[in-house]
Design a protein around this motif. Structure first.
Motif, PDB file in Angstrom:
ATOM      1  N   THR A   1       0.824  -1.205   0.000  1.00 55.06           N
ATOM      2  CA  THR A   1       0.000   0.000   0.000  1.00 55.06           C
ATOM      3  C   THR A   1       0.857   1.252   0.000  1.00 55.06           C
ATOM      4  O   THR A   1       2.022   1.245   0.394  1.00 55.06           O
ATOM      5  N   VAL A   2       0.248   2.344  -0.474  1.00 53.08           N
ATOM      6  CA  VAL A   2       0.776   3.680  -0.188  1.00 53.08           C
ATOM      7  C   VAL A   2      -0.178   4.317   0.807  1.00 53.08           C
ATOM      8  O   VAL A   2      -1.406   4.143   0.714  1.00 53.08           O
ATOM      9  N   GLU A   3       0.371   5.026   1.775  1.00 48.36           N
ATOM     10  CA  GLU A   3      -0.409   5.690   2.806  1.00 48.36           C
ATOM     11  C   GLU A   3      -0.195   7.184   2.728  1.00 48.36           C
ATOM     12  O   GLU A   3       0.946   7.653   2.603  1.00 48.36           O
TER      13      GLU A   3
ATOM     14  N   THR B   1      -5.441   5.126   2.281  1.00 41.87           N
ATOM     15  CA  THR B   1      -4.493   4.152   1.742  1.00 41.87           C
ATOM     16  C   THR B   1      -4.970   3.698   0.368  1.00 41.87           C
ATOM     17  O   THR B   1      -6.162   3.775   0.041  1.00 41.87           O
ATOM     18  N   TYR B   2      -4.016   3.242  -0.426  1.00 46.40           N
ATOM     19  CA  TYR B   2      -4.327   2.672  -1.738  1.00 46.40           C
ATOM     20  C   TYR B   2      -3.540   1.381  -1.864  1.00 46.40           C
ATOM     21  O   TYR B   2      -2.331   1.366  -1.639  1.00 46.40           O
ATOM     22  N   ARG B   3      -4.219   0.309  -2.240  1.00 47.29           N
ATOM     23  CA  ARG B   3      -3.609  -1.016  -2.249  1.00 47.29           C
ATOM     24  C   ARG B   3      -3.231  -1.447  -3.668  1.00 47.29           C
ATOM     25  O   ARG B   3      -3.981  -1.246  -4.618  1.00 47.29           O
ATOM     26  N   PHE B   4      -2.050  -2.087  -3.782  1.00 48.96           N
ATOM     27  CA  PHE B   4      -1.541  -2.616  -5.050  1.00 48.96           C
ATOM     28  C   PHE B   4      -1.494  -4.140  -4.986  1.00 48.96           C
ATOM     29  O   PHE B   4      -1.695  -4.747  -3.928  1.00 48.96           O
ATOM     30  N   GLU B   5      -1.193  -4.765  -6.124  1.00 44.10           N
ATOM     31  CA  GLU B   5      -1.128  -6.220  -6.186  1.00 44.10           C
ATOM     32  C   GLU B   5       0.172  -6.772  -5.598  1.00 44.10           C
ATOM     33  O   GLU B   5       0.232  -7.948  -5.231  1.00 44.10           O
ATOM     34  N   GLY B   6       1.211  -5.946  -5.547  1.00 43.90           N
ATOM     35  CA  GLY B   6       2.479  -6.392  -4.992  1.00 43.90           C
ATOM     36  C   GLY B   6       3.078  -5.317  -4.101  1.00 43.90           C
ATOM     37  O   GLY B   6       2.529  -4.213  -3.965  1.00 43.90           O
ATOM     38  N   ASP B   7       4.204  -5.627  -3.467  1.00 46.87           N
ATOM     39  CA  ASP B   7       4.891  -4.630  -2.644  1.00 46.87           C
ATOM     40  C   ASP B   7       5.310  -3.444  -3.500  1.00 46.87           C
ATOM     41  O   ASP B   7       5.683  -3.598  -4.671  1.00 46.87           O
ATOM     42  N   VAL B   8       5.273  -2.263  -2.914  1.00 50.05           N
ATOM     43  CA  VAL B   8       5.578  -1.042  -3.657  1.00 50.05           C
ATOM     44  C   VAL B   8       6.710  -0.279  -2.986  1.00 50.05           C
ATOM     45  O   VAL B   8       6.961  -0.413  -1.784  1.00 50.05           O
ATOM     46  N   SER B   9       7.386   0.539  -3.793  1.00 54.06           N
ATOM     47  CA  SER B   9       8.459   1.394  -3.294  1.00 54.06           C
ATOM     48  C   SER B   9       8.565   2.597  -4.208  1.00 54.06           C
ATOM     49  O   SER B   9       7.971   2.640  -5.288  1.00 54.06           O
ATOM     50  N   ALA B  10       9.353   3.574  -3.774  1.00 51.67           N
ATOM     51  CA  ALA B  10       9.589   4.776  -4.567  1.00 51.67           C
ATOM     52  C   ALA B  10      10.778   4.539  -5.492  1.00 51.67           C
ATOM     53  O   ALA B  10      11.874   4.242  -5.010  1.00 51.67           O
TER      54      ALA B  10
ATOM     55  N   ARG C   1       7.020   1.860  -7.978  1.00 48.83           N
ATOM     56  CA  ARG C   1       7.595   0.622  -8.473  1.00 48.83           C
ATOM     57  C   ARG C   1       6.998  -0.510  -7.659  1.00 48.83           C
ATOM     58  O   ARG C   1       7.008  -0.470  -6.439  1.00 48.83           O
ATOM     59  N   THR C   2       6.457  -1.525  -8.329  1.00 51.58           N
ATOM     60  CA  THR C   2       5.915  -2.669  -7.609  1.00 51.58           C
ATOM     61  C   THR C   2       6.829  -3.869  -7.808  1.00 51.58           C
ATOM     62  O   THR C   2       7.623  -3.913  -8.757  1.00 51.58           O
TER      63      THR C   2
END
Length: 326
Positions: A10-12, A23-32, A56-57
């Motif tokens: 997620t991004v918070e 929050t917004y949820r993605f299918e995989g781990d995310v990063s900047a 970036r996921t």
């Protein structure tokens, strides 16, 4: 919201009180990507801030063709649009496709409707380009080169606003800075025959292109050439940071595009001392030949083609070589 955090998948959005606003949820781990910060900006001039979040996921590492993306949210966390490039560029017999990775992100400084520029590079090899994204999320490629594009910034000058695009071009063996008018800018770095360097690259030429060769640190660190790491306006001037073999040099451009100064940074001399201790250099920083010889900087314009300037490190100004010296 005043801050964006990446937490697992997620991004918070964090409010001023430190609490999670949404929050917004993605299918995989995310990063900047490359630790790029999120930008809070009123894109369409309606008085409400949008939030631009580079993402970036972990899917980028497992699924071919998924490029790093820009997500645009409103203040309540509703996704307004997403942009991820899917370009295919061919340089001779070599073809380069997604995924593309984000290197830098900036927005225009003026006007009721803001524009977004994102620098991308190939996930493995060297092509790079810049896309312009409008307030509604539609994007187009406005610059490309046969080398990495690592930085893009918006530079207001008395002659108008320009995009300063930094990177390196492999065949030119040097760090590059391309300057394009920020309006209707569609260009590629100049080739000898004046054609775009690749199939799929924009036609047209930049207003100026600077090429800076490397110092002795580049060879000492087993690198082929230096690369621009950042371009940032400082008042009406432009600061260009150049990575050189673990060190850095600083090129300053004046508002009329002339070279104001060139200097080696503290990082440069720290790397120099490290290479001395490791036996990769046979002289001290005090006796470094780079201090005694001028740095040659090449410049290209549509009107004059290529020319060369000699710029002593640490000194302002440059001497343009006469035709007999070129």
């Amino acid at each position: 919201a005043v801050e964006i955090r990446y937490v697992g998948r997620t991004v918070e959005a964090i409010g001023r009180n430190g609490a999670v606003a949404w929050t917004y949820r993605f299918e995989g781990d995310v990063s900047a990507p490359r630790n790029q910060p999120s930008l809070f900006v009123d894109l369409d001039g309606d008085g409400e801030l949008e939030i631009l979040v580079p993402v970036r996921t972990d899917a980028q590492g497992t699924q071919a063709g998924i490029s790093e993306a820009i997500y645009c949210f409103n203040r309540a966390g509703v996704l307004k649009w997403k942009y991820a490039p899917d370009y295919s560029l061919s340089f001779g017999a070599e073809r380069f496709t997604s995924p593309w990775e984000i290197q830098d992100l900036t927005v225009s400084h003026t006007g009721p409707a803001r524009r977004i520029w994102v620098a991308y590079v190939h996930h493995t090899w060297w092509p790079g380009f810049v896309v312009e994204i409008g307030p509604s999320g539609s994007g187009k490629m406005i610059y490309a080169q046969a080398g990495r594009v690592t930085s893009v910034s918006h530079w207001p000058t008395p002659a108008g606003a320009f995009l300063a695009i930094g990177g390196a071009v492999n065949e030119l063996q040097g760090a590059t800075v391309a300057l394009l008018p920020d309006r209707a800018a569609v260009a590629s770095y100049p080739t000898r025959d004046g054609r775009p360097p690749c199939t799929g690259c924009p036609a047209g030429s930049p207003r100026r292109l600077l090429l800076v060769p490397g110092s002795e640190l580049v060879a000492a660190n087993n690198e082929k050439f230096p690369s621009v790491t950042a371009t940032r306006p400082v008042g009406t001037a432009l600061k260009v940071m150049i990575g050189e073999g673990g060190g850095a040099s600083v090129l300053m451009l004046d508002e009329d595009f002339s070279i104001e100064s060139f200097q080696f940074s503290d990082r440069y001399w720290a790397a120099h001392e490290r290479f001395e201790r490791e036996g990769r250099l046979d002289h001290t920083a005090k006796d470094c030949p780079e201090l005694r010889k001028p740095r040659e900087v090449k410049e290209w314009t549509p009107e004059t083609g290529w020319s060369r300037q000699l710029l002593p490190p640490g000194m302002a100004g440059a001497r343009t070589l006469n035709p007999a010296e070129r």
